[in-house]
Design a protein around this motif. Structure first.
Motif, mmCIF file in Angstrom:
data_model
loop_
_atom_site.group_PDB
_atom_site.id
_atom_site.type_symbol
_atom_site.label_atom_id
_atom_site.label_comp_id
_atom_site.label_asym_id
_atom_site.label_seq_id
_atom_site.Cartn_x
_atom_site.Cartn_y
_atom_site.Cartn_z
ATOM 1 N N PRO A 21 -24.363 -30.767 -14.512
ATOM 2 C CA PRO A 21 -23.508 -29.620 -14.843
ATOM 3 C C PRO A 21 -24.038 -28.786 -16.018
ATOM 4 C CG PRO A 21 -22.501 -31.691 -15.564
ATOM 5 C CD PRO A 21 -23.707 -32.053 -14.767
ATOM 6 N N ASP A 22 -24.885 -29.395 -16.849
ATOM 7 C CA ASP A 22 -25.358 -28.698 -18.059
ATOM 8 C C ASP A 22 -26.791 -28.175 -17.943
ATOM 9 O OD1 ASP A 22 -26.314 -31.293 -17.929
ATOM 10 O OD2 ASP A 22 -26.356 -31.582 -20.106
ATOM 11 N N MET A 23 -27.344 -28.151 -16.714
ATOM 12 C CA MET A 23 -28.737 -27.708 -16.558
ATOM 13 C C MET A 23 -28.892 -26.844 -15.319
ATOM 14 S SD MET A 23 -31.005 -31.145 -17.127
ATOM 15 C CE MET A 23 -30.600 -32.315 -18.426
ATOM 16 N N GLN A 24 -29.870 -25.917 -15.391
ATOM 17 C CA GLN A 24 -30.263 -25.191 -14.177
ATOM 18 C C GLN A 24 -31.719 -24.754 -14.294
ATOM 19 O OE1 GLN A 24 -28.021 -21.629 -13.547
ATOM 20 N NE2 GLN A 24 -28.664 -20.658 -15.436
ATOM 21 N N ILE A 25 -32.387 -24.694 -13.143
ATOM 22 C CA ILE A 25 -33.778 -24.222 -13.105
ATOM 23 C C ILE A 25 -33.719 -22.689 -13.081
ATOM 24 C CG2 ILE A 25 -35.921 -24.121 -11.772
ATOM 25 C CD1 ILE A 25 -35.557 -26.942 -12.677
ATOM 26 N N VAL A 26 -34.372 -22.048 -14.055
ATOM 27 C CA VAL A 26 -34.346 -20.588 -14.097
ATOM 28 C C VAL A 26 -35.633 -19.982 -13.552
ATOM 29 C CG1 VAL A 26 -32.683 -20.424 -15.990
ATOM 30 C CG2 VAL A 26 -35.136 -20.564 -16.522
#
Length: 200
Positions: A21-26
């Motif tokens: 929930p606290d990460m995403q690939i940008v």
């Protein structure tokens, strides 16, 4: 952002990260040049950087990114445990070192540690770094000689390639053997490969 020349590895990392929930690939990149361009555009919180890539390798990319963005937080991804490789990456400004073999167990913890301002250096890498900390390093010329010896060339052939005498190459090899505590040329090559000083 993930930087690796293997799309499957990037996909695997993305699959793990997107469940958090606290990460995403940008962003993603397949080599160091793409990484630099992407970093300028996206300025990600954390960059996962492979060491060996075409066009521009990971250490060169880290150096280039950190020259423009001193606050960049970069975690190195590699299959190699060698101290020379890790030392180059850390000296270039990487804040952590992650073995690809331990991605499943350590990836998320390493990202969080570096994001929180810490470092991530696996125990086996730290041991390697410490065990060679006092060694006299090989010069760039000695590494070049050893790289050519590893490719199967004789002292005379290496001398011809580097425009120096066979005697000069013999003297360089003597120095290499002492610095690596190696018994002979073959032993020197195997030590240098293990430590990431040269590549085949």
């Amino acid at each position: 952002m993930t930087v690796d020349d293997h799309p499957l590895l990037r996909e695997g990392i993305a699959a793990v990260v997107k469940r958090q929930p606290d990460m995403q690939i940008v962003g993603e990149a397949g080599n160091g040049l793409e990484a630099l361009a992407q970093f300028r555009q996206l300025q990600p919180d954390i960059t996962l950087m492979d060491v060996q890539m075409p066009e521009m390798d990971g250490v060169q990319a880290i150096t280039a990114i950190r020259a423009e963005f001193a606050q960049a937080r970069i975690l190195v991804l590699t299959t190699y445990k060698g101290d020379a490789q890790s030392w180059r990456a850390l000296r270039a400004g990487a804040l952590g070192y992650l073995l690809k073999s331990s991605l499943r167990t350590d990836l998320l913890a390493a990202i969080r540690a570096v994001h929180a301002g810490g470092r991530w250096i696996p125990a086996e890498i730290a041991v390697e770094l410490a065990s060679h900390a006092g060694d006299e390093p090989l010069t760039e010329r000695e590494i070049e000689v050893l790289q050519r010896i590893a490719a199967g060339n004789s002292n005379r052939e290496v001398g011809a390639m580097l425009s120096v005498s066979e005697e000069t190459i013999k003297a360089r090899m003597k120095s290499i053997l002492v610095k690596l505590s190696a018994k002979d040329r073959t032993h020197a090559v195997s030590i240098a490969l293990k430590r990431g000083l040269i590549r085949l």
